[in-house]
Design a protein around this motif. Sequence first.
Motif, short mmCIF file in Angstrom:
data_model
loop_
_atom_site.label_atom_id
_atom_site.label_comp_id
_atom_site.label_asym_id
_atom_site.label_seq_id
_atom_site.Cartn_x
_atom_site.Cartn_y
_atom_site.Cartn_z
N MET A 167 -9.30 83.10 16.13
CA MET A 167 -9.44 82.32 16.29
C MET A 167 -8.63 81.97 17.42
O MET A 167 -9.01 81.16 18.56
CB MET A 167 -9.01 81.73 15.45
N CYS A 168 -7.72 82.70 17.75
CA CYS A 168 -6.52 82.81 19.19
C CYS A 168 -7.57 82.62 20.53
O CYS A 168 -7.41 81.96 20.98
CB CYS A 168 -5.62 83.21 18.74
N TRP A 169 -8.35 84.04 20.40
CA TRP A 169 -9.37 83.50 21.67
C TRP A 169 -10.52 83.18 21.74
O TRP A 169 -10.62 82.34 22.46
CB TRP A 169 -9.38 85.53 20.93
N ILE A 170 -10.37 81.89 21.18
CA ILE A 170 -11.13 81.60 20.64
C ILE A 170 -10.68 80.52 21.12
O ILE A 170 -12.25 79.78 22.01
CB ILE A 170 -12.67 81.29 19.26
N TRP A 171 -10.05 79.66 20.82
CA TRP A 171 -9.08 78.07 20.94
C TRP A 171 -8.94 78.98 22.58
O TRP A 171 -8.53 78.18 22.95
CB TRP A 171 -8.17 77.86 20.04
N VAL A 176 -7.47 77.44 28.55
CA VAL A 176 -6.19 78.68 29.11
C VAL A 176 -6.88 78.65 30.35
O VAL A 176 -7.11 77.34 31.60
CB VAL A 176 -6.10 79.70 29.75
N LEU A 177 -8.18 78.92 31.11
CA LEU A 177 -9.22 79.20 31.56
C LEU A 177 -9.52 77.57 32.35
O LEU A 177 -10.22 77.98 33.30
CB LEU A 177 -11.10 79.79 31.34
N SER A 178 -9.51 76.59 31.48
CA SER A 178 -9.84 75.81 32.16
C SER A 178 -9.99 74.96 32.59
O SER A 178 -9.26 73.47 33.03
CB SER A 178 -11.32 75.02 31.41
N GLY A 180 -7.71 73.07 30.51
CA GLY A 180 -7.48 72.20 29.44
C GLY A 180 -8.60 71.50 29.33
O GLY A 180 -8.90 69.89 28.92
N ASN A 181 -9.46 71.58 30.57
CA ASN A 181 -10.09 70.39 30.27
C ASN A 181 -11.18 70.24 29.86
O ASN A 181 -11.81 69.58 28.88
CB ASN A 181 -10.64 70.08 32.87
N ILE A 182 -11.55 72.06 29.46
CA ILE A 182 -12.47 71.67 28.43
C ILE A 182 -12.56 71.23 27.37
O ILE A 182 -13.45 70.78 26.16
CB ILE A 182 -13.24 73.48 27.94
N LEU A 183 -11.25 70.71 27.38
CA LEU A 183 -11.17 69.62 26.16
C LEU A 183 -11.68 68.90 25.40
O LEU A 183 -12.04 67.77 23.82
CB LEU A 183 -9.12 69.37 25.33
N SER A 184 -12.69 68.12 26.67
CA SER A 184 -12.65 66.96 26.79
C SER A 184 -14.28 67.27 26.53
O SER A 184 -15.33 66.33 26.36
CB SER A 184 -12.28 65.77 27.89
N ASN A 185 -15.15 68.11 26.64
CA ASN A 185 -16.66 69.27 25.96
C ASN A 185 -16.71 68.56 24.97
O ASN A 185 -15.85 69.29 23.59
CB ASN A 185 -16.33 70.47 27.06
N ASN A 186 -17.54 67.65 25.05
CA ASN A 186 -18.33 68.10 23.50
C ASN A 186 -18.86 69.14 22.70
O ASN A 186 -18.43 69.30 21.56
CB ASN A 186 -18.87 66.42 23.29
N PHE A 187 -19.31 70.04 23.86
CA PHE A 187 -20.14 70.91 23.44
C PHE A 187 -19.43 71.76 22.90
O PHE A 187 -19.01 72.95 21.94
CB PHE A 187 -20.74 71.73 24.39
N PHE A 188 -17.68 72.06 23.38
CA PHE A 188 -16.56 72.57 23.17
C PHE A 188 -16.25 72.34 22.38
O PHE A 188 -15.99 73.29 21.16
CB PHE A 188 -15.60 73.05 24.06
N ALA A 189 -16.13 70.54 21.15
CA ALA A 189 -15.56 70.58 20.21
C ALA A 189 -16.80 70.94 19.29
O ALA A 189 -16.09 71.40 18.03
CB ALA A 189 -15.37 69.10 20.06
#
Lengths: 219, 115
Positions: A167-171, A176-178, A180-189
């Motif tokens: 789960m740590c790897w998945i989250w 980290v790689l993005s 923090g930008n990925i948090l606003s991505n709906n697909f990621f959610a």
Amino acid sequence: MRQLSEQEFALIHARLKSLNIRYIEVYEEIFDHYCTTLENVPALDSQTTIAKLNETFACSVVKNMDKELEKSVSKQVWIAQLEFLKFWKHGVKGILIGLVGFFALAISILLIPASELILVFLVLIFCTTGGIYFMKRDAMNFSFQHKSVSVSSIAVIKRVGLLNSLMCWIWIMPIVLSGGNILSNNFFAIGMAVATILSIIYSISLIAVASRLPKSTLL
Amino acid sequence: MSNNNLIKGSLQTIILKLLEENEKMYGYEITQRVKELTAGEIKITEGALYPALHKLEAEGLLSTEIQQVDNRVRKYYSLTKDGQKQVTSKMSELQGFVENLQRILTPDLKPGFNI
């Protein structure tokens, strides 16, 4: 059949402790084997019998017994988990609880912004994981001295550990790689939601299995 | 017979057969029963016996029961329903193998020879 002396019991325990047996179940089975063998020989032959038993239960043999038991119990835990996941076998109550949980999660996904969902999911994962660690706390040893632990508890704890790492790897990695930008991505959610649901179902099945497993303690 | 490798492949069948005849047994008892039945010719090593018992338990063929004996616990093994079903098939499998082995070792033997 004779009664063993205190000295003989002490000798057996000393020998078994020196082997650093990992699992209580193996310790108890070997201990019973030693005792029963000695009960059936005259006290005079005690020393030679213990020496023979020490050869029979050499370190490599015991390590193999530990390993084989772990494999067997791990298989049993997995079968029990799969059995638990057959929700239709839990009756109306089980299905209703499952549905309530699923809808609660679905509603939280719809109402909570994607950037904050990670917190909700992490809380859920930590709660289920914490529950398992609490239930199987007998398997944890914080001292430097060796302690034999229950194999079933270890099998459950190991699975939780594996799940947590995964789960740590998945989250964390995508965040980290993005930057923090990925948090606003709906697909990621949505991805987070699916991974969390799977993780929670897996954890709940582990909690159910863990609650049914017997707690072994050395006498 | 000192060669344990010959026993290894049939150990599970031996355990299942013994448990079919005796309602429940523990590890030491199994080793002693085998010794007794074969007049000491076959000795099951404990290092092989216990992992085999655990494996059979994991496969659902054996169930276990813990009993307190004096100041220790004893683990008794008994056949499950699946285990009872398996005994017959494992026995005929082993008997078939022994028959074939006999044919290889003594080719003059007529087919259909039973041990």
